[in-house]
Design a protein around this motif. Sequence first.
Motif, PDB file in Angstrom:
ATOM      1  N   THR A 194       0.834  -1.208   0.000  1.00 18.15           N
ATOM      2  CA  THR A 194       0.000   0.000   0.000  1.00 18.15           C
ATOM      3  C   THR A 194       0.862   1.249   0.000  1.00 18.15           C
ATOM      4  OG1 THR A 194      -1.817  -1.113   1.158  1.00 18.15           O
ATOM      5  CG2 THR A 194      -1.763   1.289   1.280  1.00 18.15           C
ATOM      6  N   VAL A 195       1.937   1.213   0.781  1.00 16.79           N
ATOM      7  CA  VAL A 195       2.855   2.364   0.811  1.00 16.79           C
ATOM      8  C   VAL A 195       3.473   2.581  -0.567  1.00 16.79           C
ATOM      9  CG1 VAL A 195       4.976   3.278   1.797  1.00 16.79           C
ATOM     10  CG2 VAL A 195       3.340   2.097   3.268  1.00 16.79           C
ATOM     11  N   LYS A 196       3.892   1.501  -1.215  1.00 19.37           N
ATOM     12  CA  LYS A 196       4.486   1.629  -2.550  1.00 19.37           C
ATOM     13  C   LYS A 196       3.496   2.259  -3.522  1.00 19.37           C
ATOM     14  CE  LYS A 196       7.842  -2.151  -2.221  1.00 19.37           C
ATOM     15  NZ  LYS A 196       8.270  -3.460  -2.765  1.00 19.37           N
ATOM     16  N   THR A 197       2.222   1.908  -3.379  1.00 19.13           N
ATOM     17  CA  THR A 197       1.196   2.517  -4.224  1.00 19.13           C
ATOM     18  C   THR A 197       1.091   4.012  -3.947  1.00 19.13           C
ATOM     19  OG1 THR A 197      -0.087   0.468  -4.316  1.00 19.13           O
ATOM     20  CG2 THR A 197      -1.254   2.505  -4.831  1.00 19.13           C
ATOM     21  N   HIS A 198       1.084   4.388  -2.655  1.00 17.86           N
ATOM     22  CA  HIS A 198       1.047   5.815  -2.296  1.00 17.86           C
ATOM     23  C   HIS A 198       2.259   6.544  -2.873  1.00 17.86           C
ATOM     24  CE1 HIS A 198      -2.472   5.703   0.139  1.00 17.86           C
ATOM     25  NE2 HIS A 198      -1.952   4.982   1.130  1.00 17.86           N
ATOM     26  N   VAL A 199       3.439   5.955  -2.724  1.00 20.25           N
ATOM     27  CA  VAL A 199       4.664   6.601  -3.205  1.00 20.25           C
ATOM     28  C   VAL A 199       4.590   6.807  -4.714  1.00 20.25           C
ATOM     29  CG1 VAL A 199       7.152   6.343  -3.523  1.00 20.25           C
ATOM     30  CG2 VAL A 199       6.109   5.751  -1.331  1.00 20.25           C
ATOM     31  N   GLY A 200       4.128   5.796  -5.435  1.00 18.86           N
ATOM     32  CA  GLY A 200       4.010   5.924  -6.880  1.00 18.86           C
ATOM     33  C   GLY A 200       3.074   7.054  -7.286  1.00 18.86           C
ATOM     34  N   ARG A 201       1.959   7.172  -6.566  1.00 17.46           N
ATOM     35  CA  ARG A 201       1.013   8.253  -6.873  1.00 17.46           C
ATOM     36  C   ARG A 201       1.584   9.615  -6.519  1.00 17.46           C
ATOM     37  NH1 ARG A 201      -4.297   5.078  -4.453  1.00 17.46           N
ATOM     38  NH2 ARG A 201      -4.660   3.733  -6.284  1.00 17.46           N
ATOM     39  N   ILE A 202       2.347   9.677  -5.421  1.00 18.43           N
ATOM     40  CA  ILE A 202       2.989  10.940  -5.028  1.00 18.43           C
ATOM     41  C   ILE A 202       3.974  11.387  -6.098  1.00 18.43           C
ATOM     42  CG2 ILE A 202       4.629  11.966  -3.401  1.00 18.43           C
ATOM     43  CD1 ILE A 202       3.260  10.173  -1.233  1.00 18.43           C
ATOM     44  N   LEU A 203       4.784  10.462  -6.584  1.00 17.63           N
ATOM     45  CA  LEU A 203       5.763  10.807  -7.616  1.00 17.63           C
ATOM     46  C   LEU A 203       5.067  11.295  -8.878  1.00 17.63           C
ATOM     47  CD1 LEU A 203       8.416   7.926  -7.307  1.00 17.63           C
ATOM     48  CD2 LEU A 203       8.340  10.138  -6.142  1.00 17.63           C
ATOM     49  N   ALA A 204       3.977  10.626  -9.248  1.00 21.08           N
ATOM     50  CA  ALA A 204       3.256  11.020 -10.454  1.00 21.08           C
ATOM     51  C   ALA A 204       2.606  12.399 -10.292  1.00 21.08           C
ATOM     52  CB  ALA A 204       2.190   9.973 -10.789  1.00 21.08           C
ATOM     53  N   LYS A 205       1.959  12.629  -9.163  1.00 20.32           N
ATOM     54  CA  LYS A 205       1.233  13.886  -8.959  1.00 20.32           C
ATOM     55  C   LYS A 205       2.166  15.077  -8.760  1.00 20.32           C
ATOM     56  CE  LYS A 205      -2.923  11.700  -7.028  1.00 20.32           C
ATOM     57  NZ  LYS A 205      -3.808  11.566  -5.834  1.00 20.32           N
ATOM     58  N   THR A 206       3.342  14.844  -8.184  1.00 20.72           N
ATOM     59  CA  THR A 206       4.305  15.937  -7.992  1.00 20.72           C
ATOM     60  C   THR A 206       5.270  16.049  -9.164  1.00 20.72           C
ATOM     61  OG1 THR A 206       5.853  14.506  -6.785  1.00 20.72           O
ATOM     62  CG2 THR A 206       4.212  15.720  -5.475  1.00 20.72           C
ATOM     63  N   GLN A 207       5.097  15.160 -10.149  1.00 21.10           N
ATOM     64  CA  GLN A 207       5.970  15.132 -11.320  1.00 21.10           C
ATOM     65  C   GLN A 207       7.429  15.009 -10.902  1.00 21.10           C
ATOM     66  OE1 GLN A 207       4.986  18.596 -13.715  1.00 21.10           O
ATOM     67  NE2 GLN A 207       3.118  17.638 -14.466  1.00 21.10           N
ATOM     68  N   SER A 208       7.661  14.143  -9.919  1.00 21.16           N
ATOM     69  CA  SER A 208       9.014  13.887  -9.416  1.00 21.16           C
ATOM     70  C   SER A 208       9.565  12.629 -10.079  1.00 21.16           C
ATOM     71  CB  SER A 208       9.000  13.704  -7.897  1.00 21.16           C
ATOM     72  OG  SER A 208       8.512  14.858  -7.250  1.00 21.16           O
ATOM     73  N   ARG A 209      10.802  12.698 -10.491  1.00 19.51           N
ATOM     74  CA  ARG A 209      11.427  11.539 -11.131  1.00 19.51           C
ATOM     75  C   ARG A 209      11.596  10.395 -10.146  1.00 19.51           C
ATOM     76  NH1 ARG A 209      14.701   9.949 -15.374  1.00 19.51           N
ATOM     77  NH2 ARG A 209      16.451   8.577 -14.829  1.00 19.51           N
TER      78      ARG A 209
END
Length: 233
Positions: A194-209
């Motif tokens: 679940t954390v990995k899913t959150h992290v992936g969404r955070i990276l996508a939404k913040t446009q972070s590499r």
Amino acid sequence: MVEQPIKVALVDDQQLVRAGFRMVIDSQPDMQVVIEASDGKQGLREIERVGCDIVLMDVQMPTMNGIDATRAITSSSAEAPRVVVLTTFDNDEYVLGAISAGASGFLLKDADPEQLLDAIRTVHRGDAVIAPRATRNLLRHLGPLIAPGSTREETSARALPSELTPREVEVLAAMARGLTNGEIAEQFFVSEATVKTHVGRILAKTQSRDRVQAVILAYQVGLVDPDDVLRGA
């Protein structure tokens, strides 16, 4: 099916440094050095010609420095290799410049062999590229440079996306404090998946590499206070 080894490029103007890193890396069955270059321009040519997964990049080199080379690599394509900056933290502005250019992590030149190998594997899988100790080192040396904007214009230019959910903001704050996925899972009583899913969404939404870029954003917008993290070190 046998997995292909992690292909590593060494870009450093010190031949002894490259030789030492090559010896350690080539001793592992899951990775190999495929490129050696003594400056950024040569590194770019060889990376384009040979290809690789991970680049260990020195910052200060002749002809083309590591910052410019990192920016050229990370902006070339979505499939570009990930870059790990080789540093002694002698020049904080150079290090921050490299991270801003898209580098995925830090590695001290005098790191133990185990740290070198772990850094390569960690960055290759795109997971937890800032360990707690590395986060504290980053803040200790770069804190004043990544503090929130001093003006309203600077602050508004670096704001968290409104699309982030409250839980995603909490996870981002935990990432910025240097917690691993496992530690975040324990804190919020959820699974690591679940954390990995959150992290992936955070990276996508913040446009972070990667996590490095997301963590720097967290400090720039004032989500986490560097002094609090350092006091908890």
